[in-house]
Design a protein around this motif. Structure first.
Motif, PDB file in Angstrom:
ATOM      1  N   ARG A 239       0.862  -1.174   0.000  1.00 43.32           N
ATOM      2  CA  ARG A 239       0.000   0.000   0.000  1.00 43.32           C
ATOM      3  C   ARG A 239       0.898   1.223   0.000  1.00 43.32           C
ATOM      4  O   ARG A 239       1.584   1.493   0.971  1.00 43.32           O
ATOM      5  CB  ARG A 239      -0.952  -0.059   1.195  1.00 43.32           C
ATOM      6  N   LYS A 240       0.855   1.936  -1.137  1.00 44.28           N
ATOM      7  CA  LYS A 240       1.855   2.984  -1.367  1.00 44.28           C
ATOM      8  C   LYS A 240       1.844   4.076  -0.305  1.00 44.28           C
ATOM      9  O   LYS A 240       2.876   4.664   0.000  1.00 44.28           O
ATOM     10  CB  LYS A 240       1.671   3.583  -2.758  1.00 44.28           C
ATOM     11  N   SER A 241       0.656   4.327   0.237  1.00 44.71           N
ATOM     12  CA  SER A 241       0.573   5.389   1.247  1.00 44.71           C
ATOM     13  C   SER A 241       1.277   4.979   2.540  1.00 44.71           C
ATOM     14  O   SER A 241       1.429   5.778   3.447  1.00 44.71           O
ATOM     15  CB  SER A 241      -0.882   5.718   1.531  1.00 44.71           C
ATOM     16  N   GLN A 242       1.675   3.705   2.630  1.00 41.76           N
ATOM     17  CA  GLN A 242       2.265   3.233   3.885  1.00 41.76           C
ATOM     18  C   GLN A 242       3.684   2.696   3.720  1.00 41.76           C
ATOM     19  O   GLN A 242       4.210   2.057   4.630  1.00 41.76           O
ATOM     20  CB  GLN A 242       1.386   2.131   4.489  1.00 41.76           C
ATOM     21  N   VAL A 243       4.260   2.929   2.552  1.00 39.32           N
ATOM     22  CA  VAL A 243       5.579   2.356   2.294  1.00 39.32           C
ATOM     23  C   VAL A 243       6.590   3.473   2.044  1.00 39.32           C
ATOM     24  O   VAL A 243       6.292   4.434   1.349  1.00 39.32           O
ATOM     25  CB  VAL A 243       5.521   1.422   1.058  1.00 39.32           C
ATOM     26  N   LEU A 244       7.763   3.329   2.633  1.00 41.30           N
ATOM     27  CA  LEU A 244       8.825   4.296   2.384  1.00 41.30           C
ATOM     28  C   LEU A 244      10.053   3.573   1.857  1.00 41.30           C
ATOM     29  O   LEU A 244      10.573   2.650   2.502  1.00 41.30           O
ATOM     30  CB  LEU A 244       9.175   5.051   3.670  1.00 41.30           C
ATOM     31  N   LEU A 288       3.727  12.479  -0.120  1.00 45.65           N
ATOM     32  CA  LEU A 288       3.697  12.064   1.281  1.00 45.65           C
ATOM     33  C   LEU A 288       2.260  12.088   1.790  1.00 45.65           C
ATOM     34  O   LEU A 288       1.487  12.960   1.428  1.00 45.65           O
ATOM     35  CB  LEU A 288       4.520  13.022   2.136  1.00 45.65           C
ATOM     36  N   THR A 289       1.928  11.124   2.632  1.00 44.72           N
ATOM     37  CA  THR A 289       0.572  11.052   3.183  1.00 44.72           C
ATOM     38  C   THR A 289       0.634  11.076   4.713  1.00 44.72           C
ATOM     39  O   THR A 289       1.700  10.949   5.305  1.00 44.72           O
ATOM     40  CB  THR A 289      -0.108   9.735   2.771  1.00 44.72           C
ATOM     41  N   GLN A 290      -0.540  11.213   5.302  1.00 38.76           N
ATOM     42  CA  GLN A 290      -0.652  11.117   6.764  1.00 38.76           C
ATOM     43  C   GLN A 290      -0.086   9.786   7.252  1.00 38.76           C
ATOM     44  O   GLN A 290       0.526   9.709   8.312  1.00 38.76           O
ATOM     45  CB  GLN A 290      -2.131  11.177   7.183  1.00 38.76           C
ATOM     46  N   GLU A 291      -0.336   8.743   6.468  1.00 44.85           N
ATOM     47  CA  GLU A 291       0.153   7.413   6.849  1.00 44.85           C
ATOM     48  C   GLU A 291       1.681   7.393   6.929  1.00 44.85           C
ATOM     49  O   GLU A 291       2.247   6.782   7.826  1.00 44.85           O
ATOM     50  CB  GLU A 291      -0.306   6.361   5.835  1.00 44.85           C
ATOM     51  N   HIS A 292       2.307   8.058   5.968  1.00 43.51           N
ATOM     52  CA  HIS A 292       3.775   8.131   6.008  1.00 43.51           C
ATOM     53  C   HIS A 292       4.250   8.830   7.283  1.00 43.51           C
ATOM     54  O   HIS A 292       5.247   8.452   7.882  1.00 43.51           O
ATOM     55  CB  HIS A 292       4.305   8.902   4.794  1.00 43.51           C
ATOM     56  N   LEU A 325       2.645  20.363   9.865  1.00 45.87           N
ATOM     57  CA  LEU A 325       2.416  21.310  10.959  1.00 45.87           C
ATOM     58  C   LEU A 325       1.699  20.718  12.174  1.00 45.87           C
ATOM     59  O   LEU A 325       2.119  20.945  13.300  1.00 45.87           O
ATOM     60  CB  LEU A 325       1.658  22.537  10.432  1.00 45.87           C
ATOM     61  N   PRO A 326       0.592  19.976  11.977  1.00 42.82           N
ATOM     62  CA  PRO A 326      -0.107  19.470  13.158  1.00 42.82           C
ATOM     63  C   PRO A 326       0.536  18.234  13.791  1.00 42.82           C
ATOM     64  O   PRO A 326       0.011  17.718  14.772  1.00 42.82           O
ATOM     65  CB  PRO A 326      -1.505  19.124  12.613  1.00 42.82           C
ATOM     66  N   VAL A 327       1.631  17.751  13.228  1.00 46.25           N
ATOM     67  CA  VAL A 327       2.225  16.501  13.711  1.00 46.25           C
ATOM     68  C   VAL A 327       3.367  16.808  14.679  1.00 46.25           C
ATOM     69  O   VAL A 327       4.116  17.757  14.479  1.00 46.25           O
ATOM     70  CB  VAL A 327       2.741  15.653  12.517  1.00 46.25           C
ATOM     71  N   ALA A 328       3.465  15.982  15.716  1.00 47.77           N
ATOM     72  CA  ALA A 328       4.460  16.237  16.764  1.00 47.77           C
ATOM     73  C   ALA A 328       5.857  15.831  16.335  1.00 47.77           C
ATOM     74  O   ALA A 328       6.484  14.945  16.905  1.00 47.77           O
ATOM     75  CB  ALA A 328       4.072  15.492  18.032  1.00 47.77           C
ATOM     76  N   LEU A 329       6.341  16.470  15.273  1.00 49.53           N
ATOM     77  CA  LEU A 329       7.682  16.193  14.793  1.00 49.53           C
ATOM     78  C   LEU A 329       8.386  17.520  14.592  1.00 49.53           C
ATOM     79  O   LEU A 329       7.767  18.494  14.153  1.00 49.53           O
ATOM     80  CB  LEU A 329       7.614  15.485  13.433  1.00 49.53           C
ATOM     81  N   GLU A 330       9.679  17.540  14.919  1.00 52.64           N
ATOM     82  CA  GLU A 330      10.439  18.744  14.631  1.00 52.64           C
ATOM     83  C   GLU A 330      10.761  18.705  13.131  1.00 52.64           C
ATOM     84  O   GLU A 330      11.393  17.768  12.662  1.00 52.64           O
ATOM     85  CB  GLU A 330      11.725  18.703  15.456  1.00 52.64           C
ATOM     86  N   SER A 331      10.268  19.692  12.394  1.00 50.05           N
ATOM     87  CA  SER A 331      10.368  19.588  10.926  1.00 50.05           C
ATOM     88  C   SER A 331      11.173  20.721  10.310  1.00 50.05           C
ATOM     89  O   SER A 331      11.085  21.859  10.752  1.00 50.05           O
ATOM     90  CB  SER A 331       8.970  19.610  10.301  1.00 50.05           C
ATOM     91  N   TYR A 332      11.928  20.357   9.306  1.00 47.26           N
ATOM     92  CA  TYR A 332      12.737  21.345   8.588  1.00 47.26           C
ATOM     93  C   TYR A 332      12.562  21.178   7.086  1.00 47.26           C
ATOM     94  O   TYR A 332      12.323  20.063   6.616  1.00 47.26           O
ATOM     95  CB  TYR A 332      14.229  21.154   8.903  1.00 47.26           C
ATOM     96  N   ILE A 333      12.675  22.281   6.366  1.00 45.97           N
ATOM     97  CA  ILE A 333      12.766  22.201   4.911  1.00 45.97           C
ATOM     98  C   ILE A 333      14.182  22.624   4.539  1.00 45.97           C
ATOM     99  O   ILE A 333      14.654  23.681   4.961  1.00 45.97           O
ATOM    100  CB  ILE A 333      11.757  23.141   4.221  1.00 45.97           C
ATOM    101  N   LEU A 334      14.841  21.767   3.788  1.00 48.57           N
ATOM    102  CA  LEU A 334      16.200  22.076   3.351  1.00 48.57           C
ATOM    103  C   LEU A 334      16.120  22.389   1.867  1.00 48.57           C
ATOM    104  O   LEU A 334      15.641  21.564   1.085  1.00 48.57           O
ATOM    105  CB  LEU A 334      17.077  20.848   3.602  1.00 48.57           C
ATOM    106  N   THR A 335      16.541  23.593   1.457  1.00 49.29           N
ATOM    107  CA  THR A 335      16.431  23.925   0.031  1.00 49.29           C
ATOM    108  C   THR A 335      17.784  23.812  -0.654  1.00 49.29           C
ATOM    109  O   THR A 335      18.825  24.093  -0.054  1.00 49.29           O
ATOM    110  CB  THR A 335      15.875  25.348  -0.185  1.00 49.29           C
ATOM    111  N   LEU A 336      17.750  23.383  -1.882  1.00 43.60           N
ATOM    112  CA  LEU A 336      18.964  23.204  -2.674  1.00 43.60           C
ATOM    113  C   LEU A 336      19.077  24.342  -3.680  1.00 43.60           C
ATOM    114  O   LEU A 336      18.075  24.954  -4.044  1.00 43.60           O
ATOM    115  CB  LEU A 336      18.894  21.869  -3.416  1.00 43.60           C
ATOM    116  N   PRO A 337      20.292  24.599  -4.167  1.00 46.19           N
ATOM    117  CA  PRO A 337      20.444  25.622  -5.206  1.00 46.19           C
ATOM    118  C   PRO A 337      19.581  25.280  -6.424  1.00 46.19           C
ATOM    119  O   PRO A 337      19.337  24.100  -6.699  1.00 46.19           O
ATOM    120  CB  PRO A 337      21.932  25.538  -5.570  1.00 46.19           C
ATOM    121  N   GLU A 338      19.152  26.313  -7.118  1.00 45.17           N
ATOM    122  CA  GLU A 338      18.326  26.152  -8.316  1.00 45.17           C
ATOM    123  C   GLU A 338      18.936  25.108  -9.265  1.00 45.17           C
ATOM    124  O   GLU A 338      20.123  25.126  -9.543  1.00 45.17           O
ATOM    125  CB  GLU A 338      18.231  27.526  -9.009  1.00 45.17           C
ATOM    126  N   GLY A 339      18.094  24.204  -9.722  1.00 46.39           N
ATOM    127  CA  GLY A 339      18.528  23.232 -10.726  1.00 46.39           C
ATOM    128  C   GLY A 339      19.182  21.979 -10.164  1.00 46.39           C
ATOM    129  O   GLY A 339      19.522  21.064 -10.900  1.00 46.39           O
TER     130      GLY A 339
END
Ligand SMILES: [Zn+2]
Length: 354
Positions: A239-244, A288-292, A325-339
């Motif tokens: 089940r794709k929503s549950q597999v990483l 990404l889903t809630q299940e993930h 946002l509503p999930v109890a995880l410390e979350s970060y977005i890491l951005t890469l240079p264009e391209g």
């Protein structure tokens, strides 16, 4: 409470036994394909307690205690059978009401499907060491994927024939109907003949947390082959929503670091693992889903979103940020240079100046 056999099976399958036993204070160390530690059921100084994640089983060579996750909880926490099942269901986030006719297929059918996929994965990966696989090897070398990584992720190549996989699996006594159910073969509407779904594609076996192949991601090798990525269909065990992708391979370090890095593609995962970021995972052909995120909560306290450095990647990161946002995880977005994507970024990192 009475549970159906299917439900118990589903709970047992969703249980990561190494995680379960580690959470009970037993320090487990990897030893080949299994884990070893000091037995919690008898007193000892040298470890004779073995845990096999693939089989979901523990065994002590000292006091002969053995069993699955349910048995472990019954013995260790002194729970009844149904209490142990309930506890494991809770851990895996499986609602109890699923018990009457859950979404899973009957066990023998599922076993046959998994067996078929395991044979196919071995077949595809072996093809990389014969002349037929030369182009695929060249491609991997061009992309700078070292052999140790293709071995670890069991990458392979599907034969560029209409019935290459089919013929091989038939020799292994697997029936056409079993193959069809896994999505490895299809039927032509015109001729009613069966043919391979994946032809001449780079094959990425998708593993469940126990390391069993539950499907494939397949990348086209020829530019005219569309779509670029083709994925196995959903089944009761895939089940794709549950597999990483990468979770099984990175499990030990994910447990240690309590961190997950979400990337978009199979090759991103592999490149990150190669560079020591063995906590990198990717969803398989879905967003990404809630299940993930439920899975993430089981293993990690921190998640990092690392998407492609283009507008699509940035938008995806923002969309996912709302999910996080509503999930109890410390979350970060890491951005890469264009391209850049994580794969190119790490591949070229030593080869240019910033
Ligand atoms: Zn023991």
């Amino acid at each position: 409470m009475q549970f159906s056999k299917n439900f118990i099976r589903q709970v047992a399958d969703a249980t990561d036994i190494v995680d379960l036993i580690s959470d009970h204070g037993v320090t487990l160390k990897r030893a080949g394909s299994s884990y070893k530690g000091l037995c919690p059921f008898h007193s000892e100084k040298t470890p004779s307690f073995n845990v096999n994640p693939e089989r979901g089983f523990f065994h002590c060579f000292g006091c002969s205690v053995s069993g699955d996750g349910i048995k472990f909880l019954m013995q260790y926490d002194r729970l009844s059978f149904s209490e142990a099942v309930e506890e494991l269901a809770k851990r895996a986030g499986i609602p109890l009401e699923i018990q009457s006719g859950g979404p899973r297929s009957s066990n023998p059918e599922e076993d046959r499907g998994l067996h078929c996929l395991k044979e196919a994965a071995a077949f595809y990966s072996e093809k990389l060491s014969v002349p037929e696989g030369e182009n695929a090897v060249k491609y991997l070398q061009q992309r700078g994927v070292p052999e140790s990584m293709w071995k670890q992720f069991q990458i392979g190549i599907s034969p560029d024939e209409w019935q290459g996989t089919l013929n091989y699996l038939q020799k292994k006594n697997i029936s056409l109907s079993e193959m069809s159910k896994t999505g490895l073969i299809k039927v032509s509407e015109k001729s009613a003949r069966h043919y391979d779904t994946f032809r001449g594609r780079l094959m990425f076996p998708v593993k469940d947390v126990r390391g069993r192949c539950i499907g494939f991601g397949a990348r086209a090798m020829k530019p005219e082959d569309k779509p670029k990525y083709l994925n196995s269909p959903e089944t009761s065990y895939y089940r794709k929503s549950q597999v990483l992708y990468g979770l099984h391979e990175g499990l030990t370090s994910i447990r240690k670091k309590r961190r997950l890095i979400f990337v978009e593609g199979y090759l991103d995962v592999i490149r990150l693992h190669e560079n020591g970021f063995t906590e990198a995972v990717a969803p398989c052909g879905t967003a990404l889903t809630q299940e993930h995120l439920k899975i993430a909560l089981r293993y990690a306290d921190t998640v990092i979103l690392l998407f492609d450095g283009d507008s699509a990647g940035n938008n995806a990161a923002l969309r996912h940020a709302h999910l996080l946002l509503p999930v109890a995880l410390e979350s970060y977005i890491l951005t890469l240079p264009e391209g850049e994507d994580p794969d190119t970024f790490l591949f070229y990192k030593d080869k240019r100046k910033f």
